[in-house]
Scaffold this motif. Structure first.
Motif, PDB file in Angstrom:
ATOM      1  N   LYS A 283      42.339 169.087  19.605  1.00 50.70           N
ATOM      2  CA  LYS A 283      41.858 170.440  19.906  1.00 50.70           C
ATOM      3  C   LYS A 283      42.995 171.308  20.428  1.00 50.70           C
ATOM      4  CE  LYS A 283      37.681 172.157  20.298  1.00 50.70           C
ATOM      5  NZ  LYS A 283      36.883 172.518  19.154  1.00 50.70           N
ATOM      6  N   PHE A 284      43.807 170.775  21.348  1.00 51.30           N
ATOM      7  CA  PHE A 284      44.936 171.526  21.897  1.00 51.30           C
ATOM      8  C   PHE A 284      45.953 171.844  20.811  1.00 51.30           C
ATOM      9  CE2 PHE A 284      49.205 171.604  23.690  1.00 51.30           C
ATOM     10  CZ  PHE A 284      49.076 172.665  24.557  1.00 51.30           C
ATOM     11  N   TRP A 285      46.235 170.868  19.921  1.00 51.09           N
ATOM     12  CA  TRP A 285      47.198 171.077  18.850  1.00 51.09           C
ATOM     13  C   TRP A 285      46.742 172.200  17.924  1.00 51.09           C
ATOM     14  CZ3 TRP A 285      46.748 169.767  13.492  1.00 51.09           C
ATOM     15  CH2 TRP A 285      47.935 169.922  12.780  1.00 51.09           C
ATOM     16  N   ARG A 286      45.465 172.210  17.568  1.00 56.92           N
ATOM     17  CA  ARG A 286      44.947 173.270  16.691  1.00 56.92           C
ATOM     18  C   ARG A 286      45.012 174.628  17.372  1.00 56.92           C
ATOM     19  NH1 ARG A 286      39.508 170.724  13.932  1.00 56.92           N
ATOM     20  NH2 ARG A 286      40.582 169.310  12.514  1.00 56.92           N
ATOM     21  N   PHE A 287      44.665 174.675  18.656  1.00 56.15           N
ATOM     22  CA  PHE A 287      44.700 175.933  19.391  1.00 56.15           C
ATOM     23  C   PHE A 287      46.140 176.448  19.503  1.00 56.15           C
ATOM     24  CE2 PHE A 287      44.959 178.284  23.426  1.00 56.15           C
ATOM     25  CZ  PHE A 287      44.105 179.319  23.117  1.00 56.15           C
ATOM     26  N   ALA A 288      47.075 175.559  19.800  1.00 60.23           N
ATOM     27  CA  ALA A 288      48.477 175.964  19.918  1.00 60.23           C
ATOM     28  C   ALA A 288      49.007 176.461  18.583  1.00 60.23           C
ATOM     29  CB  ALA A 288      49.310 174.788  20.423  1.00 60.23           C
ATOM     30  N   ARG A 289      48.613 175.819  17.494  1.00 61.11           N
ATOM     31  CA  ARG A 289      49.051 176.258  16.166  1.00 61.11           C
ATOM     32  C   ARG A 289      48.494 177.648  15.863  1.00 61.11           C
ATOM     33  NH1 ARG A 289      47.060 173.237  10.850  1.00 61.11           N
ATOM     34  NH2 ARG A 289      45.158 173.820  11.919  1.00 61.11           N
ATOM     35  N   LEU A 290      47.244 177.890  16.219  1.00 61.09           N
ATOM     36  CA  LEU A 290      46.628 179.194  15.996  1.00 61.09           C
ATOM     37  C   LEU A 290      47.343 180.280  16.793  1.00 61.09           C
ATOM     38  CD1 LEU A 290      44.203 180.694  14.705  1.00 61.09           C
ATOM     39  CD2 LEU A 290      42.968 180.231  16.813  1.00 61.09           C
ATOM     40  N   VAL A 291      47.676 179.982  18.035  1.00 60.52           N
ATOM     41  CA  VAL A 291      48.379 180.953  18.877  1.00 60.52           C
ATOM     42  C   VAL A 291      49.764 181.238  18.305  1.00 60.52           C
ATOM     43  CG1 VAL A 291      49.430 181.277  21.159  1.00 60.52           C
ATOM     44  CG2 VAL A 291      47.090 180.438  20.978  1.00 60.52           C
ATOM     45  N   ARG A 292      50.468 180.200  17.864  1.00 59.16           N
ATOM     46  CA  ARG A 292      51.808 180.410  17.297  1.00 59.16           C
ATOM     47  C   ARG A 292      51.764 181.235  16.022  1.00 59.16           C
ATOM     48  NH1 ARG A 292      52.664 174.940  18.808  1.00 59.16           N
ATOM     49  NH2 ARG A 292      52.057 174.306  16.717  1.00 59.16           N
ATOM     50  N   GLN A 293      50.726 181.105  15.228  1.00 58.83           N
ATOM     51  CA  GLN A 293      50.635 181.861  13.977  1.00 58.83           C
ATOM     52  C   GLN A 293      50.402 183.342  14.232  1.00 58.83           C
ATOM     53  OE1 GLN A 293      47.492 179.970  11.826  1.00 58.83           O
ATOM     54  NE2 GLN A 293      48.812 178.388  10.964  1.00 58.83           N
ATOM     55  N   HIS A 294      49.689 183.680  15.285  1.00 61.88           N
ATOM     56  CA  HIS A 294      49.351 185.081  15.539  1.00 61.88           C
ATOM     57  C   HIS A 294      50.302 185.765  16.507  1.00 61.88           C
ATOM     58  CE1 HIS A 294      45.771 185.055  13.161  1.00 61.88           C
ATOM     59  NE2 HIS A 294      45.368 183.953  13.754  1.00 61.88           N
TER      60      HIS A 294
END
Length: 58
Positions: A21-32
């Protein structure tokens, strides 16, 4: 009494799920997140528009 190692399995599953869950959230934040040059580019473009406007008035 059951072996204590079996008590760690739910915690391991929880830790794995939290990590995913943290990995997906961090990836989403980095993309935006805008890149480091984008703010500089916006300021540069704004200054160039201002300079062009001032030159047209002169």
């Amino acid at each position: 009494m059951a072996q204590p190692i079996w008590m760690l399995i739910p915690w391991a599953i929880f830790a794995l799920a939290a990590g995913v869950k943290f990995w997906r959230f961090a990836r989403l934040v980095r993309q935006h997140r805008p890149g480091p040059g984008s703010e500089l580019e916006r300021v540069r473009a704004s200054l160039e528009r201002t300079w062009r406007r001032d030159q047209q008035r002169s």
